[in-house]
Design a protein around this motif. Sequence first.
Motif, short mmCIF file in Angstrom:
data_model
loop_
_atom_site.label_atom_id
_atom_site.label_comp_id
_atom_site.label_asym_id
_atom_site.label_seq_id
_atom_site.Cartn_x
_atom_site.Cartn_y
_atom_site.Cartn_z
N PRO A 91 -24.59 1.77 -25.95
CA PRO A 91 -23.14 1.99 -25.94
C PRO A 91 -22.74 3.30 -26.60
CG PRO A 91 -23.61 -0.25 -26.61
CD PRO A 91 -24.92 0.47 -26.55
N PHE A 92 -23.46 3.71 -27.65
CA PHE A 92 -23.18 4.98 -28.31
C PHE A 92 -23.32 6.14 -27.33
CE2 PHE A 92 -25.00 8.69 -30.50
CZ PHE A 92 -23.95 9.00 -31.35
N ALA A 93 -24.47 6.16 -26.59
CA ALA A 93 -24.71 7.25 -25.64
C ALA A 93 -23.71 7.18 -24.48
CB ALA A 93 -26.14 7.17 -25.11
N VAL A 94 -23.43 5.99 -23.98
CA VAL A 94 -22.51 5.85 -22.84
C VAL A 94 -21.10 6.30 -23.24
CG1 VAL A 94 -21.41 4.18 -21.30
CG2 VAL A 94 -23.86 4.08 -21.69
N LYS A 95 -20.67 5.94 -24.45
CA LYS A 95 -19.33 6.36 -24.91
C LYS A 95 -19.23 7.87 -25.01
CE LYS A 95 -19.00 2.72 -28.12
NZ LYS A 95 -18.70 2.30 -29.48
N ARG A 96 -20.25 8.48 -25.61
CA ARG A 96 -20.20 9.93 -25.78
C ARG A 96 -20.20 10.66 -24.44
NH1 ARG A 96 -22.50 12.49 -31.05
NH2 ARG A 96 -21.22 11.30 -32.49
N VAL A 97 -21.10 10.24 -23.55
CA VAL A 97 -21.21 10.91 -22.26
C VAL A 97 -19.92 10.73 -21.46
CG1 VAL A 97 -22.40 10.82 -20.03
CG2 VAL A 97 -23.71 10.82 -22.14
N THR A 98 -19.41 9.52 -21.41
CA THR A 98 -18.20 9.25 -20.63
C THR A 98 -17.00 10.00 -21.19
OG1 THR A 98 -19.07 7.06 -20.16
CG2 THR A 98 -16.74 7.41 -19.73
N THR A 99 -16.82 9.97 -22.50
CA THR A 99 -15.68 10.64 -23.12
C THR A 99 -15.74 12.14 -22.89
OG1 THR A 99 -15.59 8.92 -24.80
CG2 THR A 99 -14.41 10.94 -25.26
N ASN A 100 -16.89 12.75 -23.12
CA ASN A 100 -17.00 14.20 -22.94
C ASN A 100 -16.85 14.60 -21.48
OD1 ASN A 100 -17.34 14.90 -25.64
ND2 ASN A 100 -19.51 14.43 -25.57
N PHE A 101 -17.40 13.80 -20.55
CA PHE A 101 -17.25 14.11 -19.13
C PHE A 101 -15.79 14.02 -18.72
CE2 PHE A 101 -17.04 12.76 -14.68
CZ PHE A 101 -17.68 13.83 -14.09
N GLN A 108 -9.55 16.43 -12.32
CA GLN A 108 -10.21 16.20 -11.03
C GLN A 108 -10.51 14.71 -10.84
OE1 GLN A 108 -11.43 18.43 -13.27
NE2 GLN A 108 -11.29 20.43 -12.31
N VAL A 109 -10.97 14.04 -11.90
CA VAL A 109 -11.28 12.62 -11.80
C VAL A 109 -10.00 11.83 -11.54
CG1 VAL A 109 -12.12 10.61 -13.10
CG2 VAL A 109 -13.35 12.77 -13.22
N GLU A 111 -7.24 12.92 -10.10
CA GLU A 111 -6.78 13.19 -8.74
C GLU A 111 -7.58 12.39 -7.71
OE1 GLU A 111 -6.44 16.99 -5.68
OE2 GLU A 111 -6.95 17.33 -7.77
N LYS A 112 -8.90 12.38 -7.85
CA LYS A 112 -9.74 11.63 -6.90
C LYS A 112 -9.47 10.14 -6.98
CE LYS A 112 -13.49 14.94 -6.58
NZ LYS A 112 -14.89 15.24 -6.85
N SER A 113 -9.26 9.62 -8.19
CA SER A 113 -9.00 8.18 -8.31
C SER A 113 -7.64 7.82 -7.73
CB SER A 113 -9.11 7.73 -9.76
OG SER A 113 -8.15 8.40 -10.56
N LEU A 114 -6.64 8.66 -7.90
CA LEU A 114 -5.32 8.39 -7.32
C LEU A 114 -5.36 8.45 -5.80
CD1 LEU A 114 -2.92 10.22 -9.79
CD2 LEU A 114 -3.30 7.76 -9.55
N ILE A 115 -6.11 9.38 -5.23
CA ILE A 115 -6.26 9.46 -3.78
C ILE A 115 -6.96 8.21 -3.26
CG2 ILE A 115 -7.50 10.68 -1.94
CD1 ILE A 115 -6.86 13.28 -3.46
#
Length: 180
Positions: A91-101, A108-109, A111-115
């Motif tokens: 969870p530590f690695a997943v949180k860091r990667v997801t938050t920074n990404f 962009q994310v 916009e793509k999710s709304l489309i």
Amino acid sequence: MERKIENLSDLQAERARLKNQLEVSKVQIKRQFDGIKDDINPARQVINTVSGLMAKPENNLFSNGIGRGIDLALQFTPLGRAAWPLRMLVPFAVKRVTTNFLNSNGPQVLEKSLIWVKNVTDERPAFPAKISLKPEKSLKEKFFSWLKDVTEDHDPEPKEAIVIETLPLTSPDLNIRTPL
């Protein structure tokens, strides 16, 4: 030293030759160093990407929300019942990667999710645009109609039979014996 230096001009010529050789060696070393840097460039890019994704994210509401959501989502997976090192590190690695990404690619994310949501929730007409009143033939019916078309004679008028003269079956002149 290859030549024997006998006067001042020989000394100056040898000194110029050695300076020239030193410069050539510097250029060759720089070229070799640049080649090595080019060879390890993909590894360096991977390291920079991973270190950028694993950097400590900003402590804001967005980061906290992502962290809480990931904790909640991973709690209901088999990872929630795994050994404690996995329950801490993943969870530590997943949180860091997801938050920074998401911090770096947020617009962009979003916009793509709304489309995607718009495409999924678009209202489509209840009836299809093309209404067919005639029921469509099944595959079996199509096959038999094709078979009928292929085997059917397509001549509009039947051909006349050609009659060939034959000998009569009984002939008084011939005495035919049968094997019975």
